[in-house]
Design a protein around this motif. Structure first.
Motif, mmCIF file in Angstrom:
data_model
loop_
_atom_site.group_PDB
_atom_site.id
_atom_site.type_symbol
_atom_site.label_atom_id
_atom_site.label_comp_id
_atom_site.label_asym_id
_atom_site.label_seq_id
_atom_site.Cartn_x
_atom_site.Cartn_y
_atom_site.Cartn_z
ATOM 1 N N PRO A 104 13.933 -5.090 -8.644
ATOM 2 C CA PRO A 104 14.624 -5.703 -7.497
ATOM 3 C C PRO A 104 15.372 -4.690 -6.645
ATOM 4 N N ARG A 105 15.506 -5.002 -5.368
ATOM 5 C CA ARG A 105 16.392 -4.322 -4.422
ATOM 6 C C ARG A 105 16.141 -2.809 -4.314
ATOM 7 N N VAL A 106 14.889 -2.420 -4.288
ATOM 8 C CA VAL A 106 14.588 -0.984 -4.175
ATOM 9 C C VAL A 106 14.619 -0.502 -2.728
ATOM 10 N N LEU A 107 14.534 -1.422 -1.762
ATOM 11 C CA LEU A 107 14.545 -1.057 -0.341
ATOM 12 C C LEU A 107 15.647 -1.826 0.362
ATOM 13 N N TYR A 108 16.492 -1.102 1.089
ATOM 14 C CA TYR A 108 17.609 -1.700 1.827
ATOM 15 C C TYR A 108 18.518 -2.550 0.931
ATOM 16 N N LYS A 113 10.411 -4.031 -5.286
ATOM 17 C CA LYS A 113 9.202 -3.206 -5.309
ATOM 18 C C LYS A 113 7.997 -4.140 -5.298
ATOM 19 N N SER A 114 7.089 -3.955 -4.332
ATOM 20 C CA SER A 114 6.021 -4.944 -4.135
ATOM 21 C C SER A 114 5.101 -4.507 -3.015
ATOM 22 N N ILE A 115 4.094 -5.322 -2.759
ATOM 23 C CA ILE A 115 3.301 -5.239 -1.530
ATOM 24 C C ILE A 115 3.482 -6.567 -0.800
ATOM 25 N N GLU A 116 3.980 -6.493 0.414
ATOM 26 C CA GLU A 116 4.210 -7.706 1.201
ATOM 27 C C GLU A 116 2.985 -8.042 2.027
ATOM 28 N N SER A 131 7.677 0.489 -1.862
ATOM 29 C CA SER A 131 7.654 1.323 -3.076
ATOM 30 C C SER A 131 6.384 1.132 -3.893
ATOM 31 N N GLU A 132 5.408 0.449 -3.368
ATOM 32 C CA GLU A 132 4.040 0.399 -3.879
ATOM 33 C C GLU A 132 3.135 0.757 -2.712
ATOM 34 N N ASP A 133 1.875 1.089 -3.004
ATOM 35 C CA ASP A 133 0.977 1.509 -1.931
ATOM 36 C C ASP A 133 -0.381 0.853 -2.105
ATOM 37 N N TRP A 149 2.711 8.469 6.522
ATOM 38 C CA TRP A 149 2.581 7.421 5.509
ATOM 39 C C TRP A 149 3.633 7.570 4.428
ATOM 40 N N GLY A 150 4.032 6.453 3.875
ATOM 41 C CA GLY A 150 4.965 6.455 2.762
ATOM 42 C C GLY A 150 5.345 5.040 2.392
ATOM 43 N N VAL A 151 6.143 4.917 1.335
ATOM 44 C CA VAL A 151 6.489 3.590 0.833
ATOM 45 C C VAL A 151 8.008 3.409 0.736
ATOM 46 N N VAL A 152 8.750 4.321 1.383
ATOM 47 C CA VAL A 152 10.208 4.245 1.367
ATOM 48 C C VAL A 152 10.718 4.195 2.802
ATOM 49 N N ASP A 153 11.997 3.967 2.953
ATOM 50 C CA ASP A 153 12.613 3.877 4.274
ATOM 51 C C ASP A 153 12.335 5.142 5.083
ATOM 52 N N GLY A 154 11.955 4.951 6.348
ATOM 53 C CA GLY A 154 11.679 6.076 7.232
ATOM 54 C C GLY A 154 10.218 6.467 7.292
ATOM 55 N N LYS A 155 9.406 5.910 6.420
ATOM 56 C CA LYS A 155 7.977 6.198 6.401
ATOM 57 C C LYS A 155 7.192 5.030 7.001
#
Length: 234
Positions: A104-108, A113-116, A131-133, A149-155
Motif C-alpha cells: 500500500p501507499r507506494v506512490l504519493y 503498488k499495481s498496474i492501473e 511501481s510495477e511495469d 520510462w519508469g514506474v515512480v514519480d517523475g517518470k
C-alpha cells in the motif's frame, strides 16, 4: 495512428491466446455491504470525522471521488477475467481499476503498488504503471521516449490506449473487461480491444477501485477464474 496500433495489438492478442474461461463467475460485491473489501483512504487516518468515499446507494456501489483513496479486495487473485460495468452519473472525471495490487501507499502516500487500468473519461483503457511495469507493442509511440520510462514519480508511467470513441456517452453504462493471465493483461471497452500488455512485473495481487476525481457508479464487478493451458492443450 491509433487505428494502426489497434491492428497490431489485435494480431498480437490473437496469437497470444493461452487461456480458457470455463469457471464459475462471481460478483466481488454483494451490493448489501462491503464485505470482502477494505478501505485505504489516508485522510481517514488523520481525522476520525472524515467519511468514507465508498458507499452503496440504490443497489449500486459508488465511489464518491473525495476524499481520495482506494477500496481493495481482501483476497489476491491471479489468472482471471474481471467484468466491470460503470458510469459517470454526473460530472465526468477520473477513476481506475487496479490489478496486481500489493504494497500500500507506494506512490504519493496513497496508491498501492499495481498496474492501473484507467477509467477516466476519454482515456478508458490506458495503463498506468505504479511501481510495477508492463510492455506493449509500439511502446515508444504510446509511452514516449524510452529515457523517460519508469514506474515512480517523475517518470513516464502512462501507456495510452489504442482506440478513440470506445466509451459510451456520459450517463450511459460502460462495460470494461480486464483479462489477466500470467504476466499479460488484455482490456476491452464496450467490446473493443483497447489495450494489451505482456511481461508485467507481477502476475498476482489484489484488485482495487479508486476514489479520485469524479463520482462513479458500479453495477457489476464480476470475476471469473481462468484456467491456463499449453499450446497442446495440456
Amino acid at each position: 495512428m491509433k487505428k494502426y496500433l489497434f491492428s497490431s495489438l489485435l494480431a498480437a492478442a490473437l496469437l497470444g491466446g493461452a487461456a480458457n474461461v470455463h469457471a464459475q463467475t462471481r460478483s466481488l460485491f454483494n451490493f448489501k455491504d462491503l464485505s470482502g473489501w477494505h478501505i485505504d483512504v489516508p485522510a481517514m487516518d488523520k481525522d476520525a470525522s472524515v467519511k468514507t468515499p465508498f458507499i452503496l446507494r440504490d443497489g449500486v456501489f459508488v465511489s464518491l471521488a473525495n476524499p481520495q483513496g482506494h477500496i481493495i479486495t481482501d483476497a489476491s487473485y491471479e489468472n482471471f477475467r474481471l467484468e466491470v460495468q460503470y458510469r459517470f452519473p454526473g460530472k465526468p472525471g477520473n477513476c481506475g481499476v487496479l490489478v496486481f495490487a500489493s504494497t500500500p501507499r507506494v506512490l504519493y502516500d496513497m496508491f498501492p503498488k499495481s498496474i492501473e487500468v484507467q477509467l477516466q473519461h476519454n482515456d478508458a483503457g490506458d495503463f498506468w504503471c505504479i511501481s510495477e511495469d508492463i510492455t506493449v507493442p509500439d511502446m515508444e509511440k504510446r509511452r514516449g521516449p524510452k529515457k523517460d520510462w519508469g514506474v515512480v514519480d517523475g517518470k513516464q508511467r502512462r501507456i495510452i490506449n489504442l482506440t478513440d470513441n470506445s466509451e459510451k456517452p456520459l450517463g450511459e453504462w460502460n462495460t470494461m473487461i480486464i483479462e489477466c493471465v500470467g504476466n499479460a493483461i488484455k482490456v476491452w471497452e464496450n467490446g473493443d480491444l483497447v489495450n494489451y500488455g505482456t511481461h508485467a512485473t507481477a502476475s498476482k495481487g489484489q484488485i482495487a477501485l479508486q476514489a479520485e476525481g469524479s463520482e462513479v457508479e458500479f453495477r457489476k464487478v464480476d470475476l471469473t477464474p481462468i484456467k491456463k493451458f499449453s499450446a497442446k492443450g495440456h
